[in-house]
Each structure stands twice: as structure tokens, then as C-alpha cells.
Design a protein around this motif. Structure first.
Motif, mmCIF file in Angstrom:
data_model
loop_
_atom_site.group_PDB
_atom_site.id
_atom_site.type_symbol
_atom_site.label_atom_id
_atom_site.label_comp_id
_atom_site.label_asym_id
_atom_site.label_seq_id
_atom_site.Cartn_x
_atom_site.Cartn_y
_atom_site.Cartn_z
ATOM 1 N N GLN A 86 0.831 -1.204 0.000
ATOM 2 C CA GLN A 86 0.000 0.000 0.000
ATOM 3 C C GLN A 86 0.866 1.256 0.000
ATOM 4 O OE1 GLN A 86 -3.045 0.474 -0.511
ATOM 5 N NE2 GLN A 86 -4.003 1.998 0.804
ATOM 6 N N TYR A 87 1.964 1.208 0.741
ATOM 7 C CA TYR A 87 2.831 2.384 0.846
ATOM 8 C C TYR A 87 3.441 2.761 -0.497
ATOM 9 C CZ TYR A 87 6.090 5.681 2.941
ATOM 10 O OH TYR A 87 6.772 6.826 3.269
ATOM 11 N N ARG A 88 3.653 1.774 -1.348
ATOM 12 C CA ARG A 88 4.216 2.066 -2.669
ATOM 13 C C ARG A 88 3.287 2.953 -3.501
ATOM 14 N NH1 ARG A 88 5.402 -3.671 -2.602
ATOM 15 N NH2 ARG A 88 7.576 -4.010 -1.983
ATOM 16 N N ARG A 89 2.045 3.072 -3.084
ATOM 17 C CA ARG A 89 1.075 3.898 -3.805
ATOM 18 C C ARG A 89 1.091 5.365 -3.336
ATOM 19 N NH1 ARG A 89 -4.718 2.019 -3.336
ATOM 20 N NH2 ARG A 89 -4.939 3.437 -5.117
ATOM 21 N N ARG A 90 2.095 5.744 -2.559
ATOM 22 C CA ARG A 90 2.084 7.074 -1.946
ATOM 23 C C ARG A 90 2.122 8.217 -2.959
ATOM 24 N NH1 ARG A 90 6.812 4.518 -1.307
ATOM 25 N NH2 ARG A 90 8.793 5.545 -1.824
ATOM 26 N N GLN A 91 2.427 7.922 -4.226
ATOM 27 C CA GLN A 91 2.367 8.946 -5.265
ATOM 28 C C GLN A 91 1.243 8.658 -6.260
ATOM 29 O OE1 GLN A 91 6.398 8.881 -6.827
ATOM 30 N NE2 GLN A 91 7.092 10.398 -5.335
ATOM 31 N N ASP A 92 0.421 7.680 -5.931
ATOM 32 C CA ASP A 92 -0.695 7.284 -6.790
ATOM 33 C C ASP A 92 -1.842 8.286 -6.644
ATOM 34 O OD1 ASP A 92 -3.277 5.984 -7.445
ATOM 35 O OD2 ASP A 92 -2.015 4.257 -7.892
ATOM 36 N N ALA A 93 -2.267 8.865 -7.751
ATOM 37 C CA ALA A 93 -3.298 9.911 -7.712
ATOM 38 C C ALA A 93 -4.603 9.407 -7.112
ATOM 39 C CB ALA A 93 -3.531 10.463 -9.117
ATOM 40 N N ASP A 94 -4.958 8.161 -7.404
ATOM 41 C CA ASP A 94 -6.223 7.632 -6.882
ATOM 42 C C ASP A 94 -6.190 7.511 -5.359
ATOM 43 O OD1 ASP A 94 -7.299 7.461 -9.407
ATOM 44 O OD2 ASP A 94 -6.743 5.353 -9.693
ATOM 45 N N TRP A 95 -5.080 6.994 -4.833
ATOM 46 C CA TRP A 95 -4.990 6.860 -3.376
ATOM 47 C C TRP A 95 -4.922 8.228 -2.699
ATOM 48 C CZ3 TRP A 95 -0.443 5.481 0.229
ATOM 49 C CH2 TRP A 95 -0.924 5.121 1.486
ATOM 50 N N LEU A 96 -4.185 9.153 -3.296
ATOM 51 C CA LEU A 96 -4.115 10.505 -2.740
ATOM 52 C C LEU A 96 -5.498 11.156 -2.736
ATOM 53 C CD1 LEU A 96 -0.784 11.796 -4.337
ATOM 54 C CD2 LEU A 96 -1.156 11.032 -1.984
ATOM 55 N N ALA A 97 -6.296 10.874 -3.773
ATOM 56 C CA ALA A 97 -7.656 11.418 -3.817
ATOM 57 C C ALA A 97 -8.512 10.825 -2.692
ATOM 58 C CB ALA A 97 -8.293 11.128 -5.174
ATOM 59 N N GLU A 98 -8.327 9.534 -2.417
ATOM 60 C CA GLU A 98 -9.047 8.897 -1.307
ATOM 61 C C GLU A 98 -8.665 9.552 0.022
ATOM 62 O OE1 GLU A 98 -8.414 4.703 -1.255
ATOM 63 O OE2 GLU A 98 -8.819 4.479 -3.412
ATOM 64 N N LEU A 99 -7.366 9.771 0.209
ATOM 65 C CA LEU A 99 -6.914 10.405 1.446
ATOM 66 C C LEU A 99 -7.442 11.830 1.567
ATOM 67 C CD1 LEU A 99 -3.211 9.137 1.486
ATOM 68 C CD2 LEU A 99 -5.039 8.473 3.067
ATOM 69 N N ALA A 100 -7.524 12.540 0.432
ATOM 70 C CA ALA A 100 -8.039 13.912 0.448
ATOM 71 C C ALA A 100 -9.510 13.938 0.861
ATOM 72 C CB ALA A 100 -7.855 14.549 -0.924
ATOM 73 N N LEU A 101 -10.258 12.918 0.464
ATOM 74 C CA LEU A 101 -11.662 12.845 0.867
ATOM 75 C C LEU A 101 -11.792 12.570 2.363
ATOM 76 C CD1 LEU A 101 -13.251 10.817 -2.087
ATOM 77 C CD2 LEU A 101 -13.633 13.229 -1.519
ATOM 78 N N ARG A 102 -10.881 11.780 2.889
ATOM 79 C CA ARG A 102 -10.922 11.455 4.314
ATOM 80 C C ARG A 102 -10.375 12.577 5.179
ATOM 81 N NH1 ARG A 102 -7.528 6.374 4.507
ATOM 82 N NH2 ARG A 102 -7.689 6.772 6.751
ATOM 83 N N TYR A 103 -9.472 13.382 4.618
ATOM 84 C CA TYR A 103 -8.887 14.499 5.359
ATOM 85 C C TYR A 103 -9.056 15.785 4.546
ATOM 86 C CZ TYR A 103 -6.809 10.948 8.362
ATOM 87 O OH TYR A 103 -6.617 9.900 9.238
ATOM 88 N N PRO A 104 -10.285 16.233 4.368
ATOM 89 C CA PRO A 104 -10.525 17.437 3.552
ATOM 90 C C PRO A 104 -9.855 18.666 4.164
ATOM 91 C CG PRO A 104 -12.496 16.837 4.784
ATOM 92 C CD PRO A 104 -11.534 15.704 4.966
ATOM 93 N N GLY A 105 -9.290 19.474 3.293
ATOM 94 C CA GLY A 105 -8.649 20.700 3.757
ATOM 95 C C GLY A 105 -7.232 20.520 4.243
ATOM 96 N N TYR A 106 -6.704 19.297 4.164
ATOM 97 C CA TYR A 106 -5.331 19.038 4.598
ATOM 98 C C TYR A 106 -4.363 19.244 3.431
ATOM 99 C CZ TYR A 106 -6.171 17.099 9.262
ATOM 100 O OH TYR A 106 -6.483 16.943 10.593
ATOM 101 N N LEU A 107 -3.220 19.842 3.728
ATOM 102 C CA LEU A 107 -2.139 19.932 2.753
ATOM 103 C C LEU A 107 -1.406 18.598 2.737
ATOM 104 C CD1 LEU A 107 -0.340 21.650 0.832
ATOM 105 C CD2 LEU A 107 1.021 22.260 2.844
ATOM 106 N N MET A 108 -1.245 18.003 1.565
ATOM 107 C CA MET A 108 -0.555 16.724 1.443
ATOM 108 C C MET A 108 0.896 16.958 1.026
ATOM 109 S SD MET A 108 -3.193 13.912 0.032
ATOM 110 C CE MET A 108 -4.796 13.712 0.837
ATOM 111 N N VAL A 109 1.792 16.373 1.791
ATOM 112 C CA VAL A 109 3.225 16.574 1.586
ATOM 113 C C VAL A 109 3.871 15.227 1.297
ATOM 114 C CG1 VAL A 109 5.361 17.333 2.687
ATOM 115 C CG2 VAL A 109 3.227 18.572 3.114
ATOM 116 N N PRO A 110 4.706 15.121 0.251
ATOM 117 C CA PRO A 110 5.343 13.840 -0.084
ATOM 118 C C PRO A 110 6.281 13.344 1.016
ATOM 119 C CG PRO A 110 5.452 15.368 -1.932
ATOM 120 C CD PRO A 110 4.994 16.165 -0.757
ATOM 121 N N GLU A 111 6.669 12.101 0.894
ATOM 122 C CA GLU A 111 7.623 11.483 1.811
ATOM 123 C C GLU A 111 8.886 12.332 1.923
ATOM 124 O OE1 GLU A 111 9.279 6.968 2.192
ATOM 125 O OE2 GLU A 111 9.594 7.971 0.266
ATOM 126 N N GLY A 112 9.366 12.491 3.141
ATOM 127 C CA GLY A 112 10.586 13.256 3.357
ATOM 128 C C GLY A 112 10.419 14.754 3.204
#
Length: 273
Positions: A86-112
């Protein structure tokens, strides 16, 4: 630089945090391993700024009690544990969209923390170097640093003087892909001949360090009077000294080594092999 937001993490987070506050973000979400210096620093910064943080952690939930994640939880970071697949998907647009729905209004920052907003904070390091009494611009031939996600090296390249090369020591095995990642973060790097990645001093891979290498790093730390950990700066500095002994650097070269911090992570490295 700061008691908990140390080294390159302070630099990389500086403008990320400013952006989050300017945008009135409801929080910041990012990614990292169970001993992530980035998540540790982000949790500390969020706590100080009153900004909620979420860490998507590669690993088992049992690691929540290690020193790094215990600090993060103490500072209010919400931790979500995922497996390696699952972690390998950390740059996957679909998974990031899912996370954005669960955490609306959050700034998403890449690993490191390695993203475009990280570069200007790292670039400010050059001005600090030139201000040192013994480090005038013309008196440094190369700047040396450990490299994991590539953001610090990309930031240095974004303001590199023509007089000074940059050489990064990759701490991951098989890290040829880092060249493309650095060029993605800072596209002009693709046409810049003033930098190089050293790929043969990873010690067996990320977070791996043999007993003999660990002993050499401990000896270096003692001789230099500088605390080192065996994952980033310790491994890179050991590689640098070995390359100096092997004649990789011309005699008389004036080198500056960037210690990228992350000493908190050494609390969980006693068993590294």
C-alpha cells in the motif's frame, strides 16, 4: 537549528508550513517509515503551530510505541499504518484522492517533505555558508551530503554557485532512480553538470549498517566530536572518508559536509545489521 525540528527537516518544512498557514489548511498529511525523521519533525512543528498532522506510516501498528512515533503521538499526530504494498502507492493519484476525501482541507506533503516548496528553504543554506568567516564563496570546491528522497540535493542545486559542485551520497541500495527524482523536483538539474550521485556507499540498503561500519562511524563521531547516526549522515560521512582515502577527491580539495540532522532516529538503531 532547533531542538526537535532538526537539520534539513527544518529547512524543507519552512515554506511548506508557511503555505499551510497562508492557505488556512486544516492540517498536514505526509508519509514516512516507522523511524521517519520527517514525520517526527512535522509532528513537532504541527504541535507548536496548533496545526493537526497525520502520518501515513509504512509498517506494523506495533511500532507506534517506538521512540520516534511515541514522540509524534505525544505531539498529537494521527498515525495510520499501511503495509509495504500500500505504501508504494504514496504517489498514486487515486490513493491521494481517497486520502483527500478522508482528510478534507489538509495539505498533502510527499515522503521526506521533498517537494517544490522544500527547495527554497534548503537553498537558503548557501547564504549561511557564505556568511561563515572561513567559507567565502570562492573557498569551497564541493558540498557533500547524504541523499534519500532527493529534496535537499535538489534544493542545493536550485541556488548552486558555478564555483561549487554538489555531491550526494545515496543511503539507499539501487538508487539510480534518484537522478530522475532530483530532476523532477528541479528540472534544470538535468542540464547541470555540477553535481553527482555516489551510489556505492549504501551499506547494504536503507537503514542497514554492518557492525564493522557502525564501529567506524562511532570512531568518526568520537574523533570529530560530532554526533552521528548510521542511517544518513554517518553512512555518508564514512563513504566520504573512504573516497578521500581512495583518491576520488583531488589533493587540496576544499569540501564542506552537510550534516542533515536526524539524530533522534539513532534511538532505534542499536540492532541495525
Amino acid at each position: 537549528m532547533h531542538p526537535t525540528i532538526s537539520g534539513n527537516k527544518w529547512r524543507k518544512l519552512k515554506y511548506i508550513l508557511r503555505q499551510a498557514l497562508s492557505d488556512q489548511a486544516l492540517g498536514i498529511l505526509s508519509f514516512g517509515g516507522a523511524y521517519s525523521n520527517h514525520l517526527h519533525a512535522l509532528a513537532a512543528a504541527g504541535h507548536q503551530l496548533g496545526l493537526p498532522t497525520v502520518g501515513i506510516v509504512r509498517g506494523e501498528a506495533s511500532s507506534r510505541h517506538n521512540p520516534t512515533l511515541s514522540d509524534a503521538r505525544h505531539w498529537g499526530m494521527t498515525l495510520e499504518f499501511v503495509d509495504r504494498q500500500q505504501y508504494r502507492r504514496r504517489q498514486d493519484a487515486d490513493w491521494l484522492a481517497e486520502l483527500a476525501l478522508r482528510y478534507p482541507g489538509y495539505l498533502m506533503v510527499p515522503e521526506g517533505g521533498s517537494c517544490a516548496l522544500a527547495l527554497p528553504g534548503v537553498a537558503e543554506l548557501w547564504q549561511e555558508l557564505w556568511q561563515e568567516p572561513r567559507q567565502a564563496e570562492q573557498q569551497i570546491d564541493e558540498v557533500i551530503l547524504p541523499v534519500a528522497s532527493g529534496g535537499t540535493l535538489a534544493g542545493l542545486l536550485s541556488a548552486r554557485s558555478a564555483h561549487c559542485r554538489v555531491r550526494g551520497y545515496a543511503v539507499l541500495k539501487g538508487a539510480h532512480w534518484l537522478t530522475d527524482e532530483i530532476c523532477r523536483l528541479y528540472p534544470p538539474a538535468a542540464q547541470d553538470a555540477g553535481w553527482q550521485l555516489m551510489l556505492d556507499h549504501h551499506g547494504g540498503g536503507y537503514a542497514k549498517c554492518s557492525a564493522s561500519d557502525r564501529a567506524e562511524i562511532d570512531t568518526l563521531a568520537s574523533q570529530l566530536g560530532i554526533p552521528l547516526e548510521p542511517i544518513y549522515s554517518g553512512k555518508a560521512l564514512l563513504g566520504l572518508f573512504r573516497d578521500i582515502a581512495a583518491g576520488v577527491y583531488p589533493a587540496g580539495s576544499r569540501l564542506v559536509f552537510i550534516h542533515t540532522g536526524g539524530l533522534q532516529g539513532a534511538r532505534g538503531t542499536q540492532g541495525l545489521r
